[in-house]
Design a protein around this motif. Structure first.
Motif, mmCIF file in Angstrom:
data_model
loop_
_atom_site.group_PDB
_atom_site.id
_atom_site.type_symbol
_atom_site.label_atom_id
_atom_site.label_comp_id
_atom_site.label_asym_id
_atom_site.label_seq_id
_atom_site.Cartn_x
_atom_site.Cartn_y
_atom_site.Cartn_z
ATOM 1 N N ASP A 54 0.846 -1.198 0.000
ATOM 2 C CA ASP A 54 0.000 0.000 0.000
ATOM 3 C C ASP A 54 0.883 1.250 0.000
ATOM 4 O OD1 ASP A 54 -1.680 2.170 0.551
ATOM 5 O OD2 ASP A 54 -2.928 1.009 1.927
ATOM 6 N N PRO A 55 0.754 2.095 -1.013
ATOM 7 C CA PRO A 55 1.586 3.300 -1.066
ATOM 8 C C PRO A 55 1.365 4.245 0.123
ATOM 9 C CG PRO A 55 0.077 3.202 -2.959
ATOM 10 C CD PRO A 55 -0.128 1.954 -2.170
ATOM 11 N N LYS A 56 0.197 4.173 0.772
ATOM 12 C CA LYS A 56 -0.048 5.033 1.933
ATOM 13 C C LYS A 56 0.854 4.653 3.098
ATOM 14 C CE LYS A 56 -4.849 6.061 0.824
ATOM 15 N NZ LYS A 56 -6.244 5.863 1.215
ATOM 16 N N ILE A 57 1.142 3.380 3.256
ATOM 17 C CA ILE A 57 2.040 2.932 4.322
ATOM 18 C C ILE A 57 3.456 3.442 4.039
ATOM 19 C CG2 ILE A 57 3.119 0.899 5.396
ATOM 20 C CD1 ILE A 57 0.265 1.351 6.357
ATOM 21 N N ALA A 58 3.916 3.266 2.809
ATOM 22 C CA ALA A 58 5.250 3.756 2.425
ATOM 23 C C ALA A 58 5.329 5.268 2.582
ATOM 24 C CB ALA A 58 5.569 3.348 0.992
ATOM 25 N N ALA A 59 4.268 5.972 2.213
ATOM 26 C CA ALA A 59 4.259 7.437 2.340
ATOM 27 C C ALA A 59 4.351 7.846 3.809
ATOM 28 C CB ALA A 59 3.003 8.017 1.699
ATOM 29 N N GLY A 60 3.706 7.091 4.691
ATOM 30 C CA GLY A 60 3.783 7.397 6.115
ATOM 31 C C GLY A 60 5.192 7.240 6.655
ATOM 32 N N VAL A 61 5.876 6.169 6.267
ATOM 33 C CA VAL A 61 7.269 5.965 6.692
ATOM 34 C C VAL A 61 8.148 7.066 6.107
ATOM 35 C CG1 VAL A 61 9.275 4.422 6.518
ATOM 36 C CG2 VAL A 61 7.013 3.489 7.100
ATOM 37 N N ASP A 62 7.932 7.397 4.835
ATOM 38 C CA ASP A 62 8.709 8.479 4.205
ATOM 39 C C ASP A 62 8.477 9.813 4.913
ATOM 40 O OD1 ASP A 62 9.744 6.681 2.377
ATOM 41 O OD2 ASP A 62 8.302 7.212 0.804
ATOM 42 N N ALA A 63 7.246 10.058 5.343
ATOM 43 C CA ALA A 63 6.942 11.299 6.077
ATOM 44 C C ALA A 63 7.663 11.327 7.417
ATOM 45 C CB ALA A 63 5.429 11.445 6.271
ATOM 46 N N ASP A 64 7.726 10.183 8.091
ATOM 47 C CA ASP A 64 8.469 10.114 9.351
ATOM 48 C C ASP A 64 9.941 10.452 9.130
ATOM 49 O OD1 ASP A 64 6.191 9.337 10.733
ATOM 50 O OD2 ASP A 64 6.849 7.266 11.061
ATOM 51 N N ILE A 65 10.513 9.896 8.070
ATOM 52 C CA ILE A 65 11.924 10.156 7.757
ATOM 53 C C ILE A 65 12.128 11.637 7.462
ATOM 54 C CG2 ILE A 65 13.775 9.694 6.101
ATOM 55 C CD1 ILE A 65 12.506 6.838 5.809
ATOM 56 N N ALA A 66 11.254 12.215 6.662
ATOM 57 C CA ALA A 66 11.366 13.638 6.320
ATOM 58 C C ALA A 66 11.226 14.505 7.569
ATOM 59 C CB ALA A 66 10.315 14.014 5.277
ATOM 60 N N GLU A 67 10.289 14.159 8.432
ATOM 61 C CA GLU A 67 10.092 14.910 9.676
ATOM 62 C C GLU A 67 11.348 14.831 10.546
ATOM 63 O OE1 GLU A 67 7.223 14.719 13.616
ATOM 64 O OE2 GLU A 67 6.527 13.789 11.768
ATOM 65 N N GLY A 68 11.920 13.648 10.618
ATOM 66 C CA GLY A 68 13.150 13.479 11.393
ATOM 67 C C GLY A 68 14.293 14.302 10.829
ATOM 68 N N ARG A 69 14.460 14.249 9.526
ATOM 69 C CA ARG A 69 15.534 15.043 8.897
ATOM 70 C C ARG A 69 15.316 16.536 9.134
ATOM 71 N NH1 ARG A 69 15.739 11.355 3.644
ATOM 72 N NH2 ARG A 69 17.286 9.871 4.382
ATOM 73 N N ALA A 70 14.069 16.975 9.036
ATOM 74 C CA ALA A 70 13.760 18.394 9.265
ATOM 75 C C ALA A 70 14.076 18.806 10.697
ATOM 76 C CB ALA A 70 12.296 18.677 8.938
ATOM 77 N N ALA A 71 13.965 17.856 11.626
ATOM 78 C CA ALA A 71 14.273 18.137 13.033
ATOM 79 C C ALA A 71 15.773 18.007 13.313
ATOM 80 C CB ALA A 71 13.487 17.191 13.935
ATOM 81 N N GLY A 72 16.551 17.647 12.289
ATOM 82 C CA GLY A 72 17.994 17.538 12.457
ATOM 83 C C GLY A 72 18.473 16.170 12.900
ATOM 84 N N ILE A 73 17.600 15.183 12.869
ATOM 85 C CA ILE A 73 17.988 13.845 13.294
ATOM 86 C C ILE A 73 18.879 13.224 12.224
ATOM 87 C CG2 ILE A 73 17.124 11.516 13.781
ATOM 88 C CD1 ILE A 73 14.667 12.907 15.036
ATOM 89 N N GLN A 74 19.997 12.644 12.699
ATOM 90 C CA GLN A 74 20.928 12.002 11.785
ATOM 91 C C GLN A 74 21.145 10.535 12.114
ATOM 92 O OE1 GLN A 74 24.497 14.332 11.676
ATOM 93 N NE2 GLN A 74 23.408 16.182 11.097
ATOM 94 N N GLY A 75 20.806 10.137 13.333
ATOM 95 C CA GLY A 75 21.023 8.757 13.743
ATOM 96 C C GLY A 75 19.978 8.337 14.739
ATOM 97 N N THR A 76 20.035 7.055 15.082
ATOM 98 C CA THR A 76 19.073 6.521 16.037
ATOM 99 C C THR A 76 19.809 5.813 17.161
ATOM 100 O OG1 THR A 76 18.849 4.447 14.827
ATOM 101 C CG2 THR A 76 17.308 6.204 14.265
ATOM 102 N N PRO A 77 19.241 5.808 18.335
ATOM 103 C CA PRO A 77 18.037 6.559 18.682
ATOM 104 C C PRO A 77 18.344 8.024 18.930
ATOM 105 C CG PRO A 77 18.783 5.361 20.606
ATOM 106 C CD PRO A 77 19.703 4.985 19.470
ATOM 107 N N THR A 78 17.409 8.864 18.581
ATOM 108 C CA THR A 78 17.422 10.286 18.942
ATOM 109 C C THR A 78 16.089 10.566 19.597
ATOM 110 O OG1 THR A 78 18.868 10.901 17.117
ATOM 111 C CG2 THR A 78 17.519 12.654 18.074
ATOM 112 N N THR A 79 16.127 11.226 20.714
ATOM 113 C CA THR A 79 14.914 11.523 21.457
ATOM 114 C C THR A 79 14.714 13.028 21.519
ATOM 115 O OG1 THR A 79 15.211 9.545 22.807
ATOM 116 C CG2 THR A 79 13.722 11.219 23.669
#
Length: 164
Positions: free
Chosen positions: A105-130
């Motif tokens: 389902d492309p909606k599931i992939a889009a949700g994961v991609d949105a999480d990644i984009a949100e993380g990058r926008a917040a400056g996250i580069q590695g995990t875990p980051t809290t």
């Protein structure tokens, strides 16, 4: 609220400890942030976890995530022989056919991609980051790497103390 991006690994007990301590004053939100060094397994596991949530609910998501973190090998090796995302899902009464359909389902992939984009926008580069954020003021503290519940509690306490 607290947002933890990426795989919890040994970090998975911290949310439980914090939720016990702060109760309803704390929201724990996890976002997907599969790192390229953990591919190809990380993205597929993130998609599968989101599908389990869709198919069986929030409690099943957390049980599935716990099972993934307990069984997944590092550096993109994924689940060991005898385990699979489908077998772990079946333990939660999620059948293979609906899971397979959901994984496409492309909606599931889009949700994961949105999480990644949100993380990058917040400056996250590695995990875990809290990210510890006061939902009222927007004040945020960033904690990089696996830290103790005490470390995260200090950040929560500082933000709570700063409220007027």
């Amino acid at each position: 609220g607290i947002v933890n991006a990426g795989q919890l690994g040994v970090y998975e007990e911290i949310p439980k400890a914090l939720l016990e301590r702060y109760g309803s004053r704390l929201d724990w939100v996890i976002r997907n942030f599969p790192l390229p060094i953990h591919e190809p397994a990380a993205r597929k596991e993130a998609l599968a976890a989101e599908c389990v949530a869709r198919l069986a609910g929030n409690d099943a998501y957390w049980r599935y995530a716990d099972a993934l973190f307990a069984n997944t090998r590092s550096n993109g090796a994924g689940l060991p022989p005898g385990h699979s995302i489908e077998k772990l899902a079946a333990q939660l009464d999620v059948n293979a056919a609906p899971l397979e359909k959901c994984l496409k389902d492309p909606k599931i992939a889009a949700g994961v991609d949105a999480d990644i984009a949100e993380g990058r926008a917040a400056g996250i580069q590695g995990t875990p980051t809290t990210l510890v954020r006061d939902n009222r003021s927007g004040a945020t503290k960033v904690i990089i790497g696996a830290r103790s519940a005490t470390d995260v509690s200090h950040a929560v306490d500082e933000l709570l103390a700063g409220r007027k």
